[in-house]
Design an enzyme around this catalytic site. Structure first.
Site, short mmCIF file in Angstrom:
data_model
loop_
_atom_site.label_atom_id
_atom_site.label_comp_id
_atom_site.label_asym_id
_atom_site.label_seq_id
_atom_site.Cartn_x
_atom_site.Cartn_y
_atom_site.Cartn_z
CB SER A 1 -0.89 13.13 8.91
OG SER A 1 -1.87 13.97 8.36
CG HIS B 1 -1.76 15.95 12.78
ND1 HIS B 1 -2.82 15.30 13.39
CD2 HIS B 1 -1.68 15.42 11.53
CE1 HIS B 1 -3.36 14.42 12.55
NE2 HIS B 1 -2.67 14.47 11.41
CG ASP C 1 6.35 11.68 -8.10
OD1 ASP C 1 5.58 10.97 -8.77
OD2 ASP C 1 7.53 11.38 -7.86
#
Length: 431
Positions: free
Chosen positions: A382, A240, A367
């Site tokens: 990210s 991003h 998980d």
């Protein structure tokens, strides 16, 4: 029963029959076969065709065999054998019913990342991030605000001279203050340039001339490497755009660097409170790559030194947006020191986008160890690569504020395209 009533009844019956046909199993199978199909060499795709006796053939039998098409186990199987373009005709009882354009791309492999990286960006010019009031003999005033300069503007020149960093401004401000001549500031606003006049004012407390603006020429942070191409040394990270923390606008990059970073601790995410990786730049702040692009799909540049510690030392195939499916997957990321680990996630939804767009995936962390450690997706994660069936399919981008176990991802196809990597078999320029 009159004729009008009979026509209405017949119309309702016909509509019911057509609706039943449209939602029948054979028609559902038919509509699942797209009009356009893009595959990599060696890829195979299957479409259900048990109820509909569909056969397929390529138009040009004299051309080199690009596809291998066969019916098996109640499915229509299409395998890409070699690079090229082929038109596949679907037939029922020898009658053509649908044409499918198939484009087979050369195999592309990159090395997935997962490493924690430090990011340093230098802006184009000087970014205006706020106003401050100068205490003059005639009261408090902000010359910058009075001149019409807005938060988010970028100062790129003064009096015809280029401005690259904050220290470039001081001599111009001091001279204008002493002479009383206005400064002619060239600014960028929403990609459009303009010139404004500004008269600095003297601060009565320290006898220094000021322009009444808070400015910034750099930014720093932590993120995650997504991929790098061992041939071109091109990398992609974050997934991003990097925006300024005050203006919330994307930073226009002049240049920048990435370096190794070490995760020191984790602030666990909870509903309404996104967590965060706490990390520091590794000792010596050794530069391992350049930053040339800051876009909605991440940051991109060239690696100048290798990135160790990844579980994948050899390139793996990538998947196009239309090849990603809902179901189990894994992400690569760092939660302690600089060790890259694999964690289980589920791709909850995927949008087979035809054109570059963000937020093409929704993922959920499954998980147990990662949930216990981080609560799910946290800031600094990210760019963490998403791998499904041995292929790199995307990168983690955003966390859901009210559900830290889930978040958005971006398809890797758009990151590769933004990086200028030859994804489609012909060279593309980086954005």
């Amino acid at each position: 029963m009159n004729k009008e009533t009979a026509r209405k009844i017949a119309g309702v019956l016909l509509l019911g029959i057509l609706t039943a046909i449209a939602f029948s199993k054979p028609m559902k199978e038919y509509w699942q076969i797209p009009k356009q199909l893009v595959l990599f060499e060696g890829d195979a795709v299957e479409f259900p065709a048990a109820s509909l006796p569909v056969q397929a053939a390529v138009n040009d039998r004299n051309a080199p065999e690009t596809l291998n098409i066969e019916r098996k186990n109640g499915s229509l199987s299409v395998k890409a054998k070699r690079r090229g373009h082929e038109t596949m005709m679907l037939q029922v009882a020898g009658m053509p019913i649908k044409q499918v354009d198939v484009n087979v791309l050369p195999t592309l492999k990159v090395i997935p990342g997962g490493q924690s990286i430090g990011v340093k960006l230098n802006t184009v010019g000087v970014l205006v991030v706020g106003y401050h009031l100068v205490e003059t003999e005639n009261g408090k005033k902000s010359p910058g605000e009075a001149a019409g300069i807005q938060v988010g503007d970028i100062i790129i020149g003064i009096n015809g001279q280029k401005i690259e960093n904050m220290s470039d401004l001081s001599p111009f401000i001091e001279e204008a203050g002493k002479t009383g001549k206005p400064l002619h500031l060239k600014i960028l606003r929403d990609q459009h340039s303009m010139t404004v006049k500004l008269v600095p004012l003297r601060d009565k407390h320290d006898d220094v001339y000021r322009i009444g603006l808070y400015i910034r020429d750099s930014a720093a942070g932590i993120g995650t490497m997504t991929f790098y191409d061992p041939k071109s040394k091109t990398y992609g990270a974050l997934g991003h755009v990097i925006s300024d923390m005050d203006t919330k606008k994307p930073i226009v990059v002049q240049n920048g660097q990435i370096m190794r970073s070490t995760v020191t601790s984790i602030e666990k995410g909870t509903s309404g409170n996104p967590g965060e990786k706490l990390a520091r730049f590794s000792d010596g702040e050794e530069v391992i790559g350049t930053i040339t692009t800051n876009s909605p799909f991440g940051i991109f540049g060239k690696l100048i030194k290798p990135l160790p510690n990844g579980p994948f030392t050899k390139p793996i195939p990538v998947a196009l947006a239309n090849q990603v499916k809902e179901g189990p997957a894994k992400i690569l990321t760092v939660v302690e020191n600089d060790k890259v680990e694999q964690f289980d996630v589920e791709i909850v939804s995927t949008i087979p986008q035809k054109f570059p767009a963000t937020k093409g995936l929704v993922i959920r962390v499954t998980d147990p160890r990662l949930l216990k450690k981080t609560g799910g997706i946290v800031q600094g994660m990210s760019g963490s690569p998403i791998i499904q069936d041995g292929k790199l399919v995307g990168a983690v981008t955003h966390v859901f504020v009210n559900d830290p176990t889930s978040g958005y991802g971006v398809h890797i196809e758009w990151m590769l395209q933004e990086a200028g990597i030859d994804l489609y078999g012909k060279q593309k320029k980086a954005s």
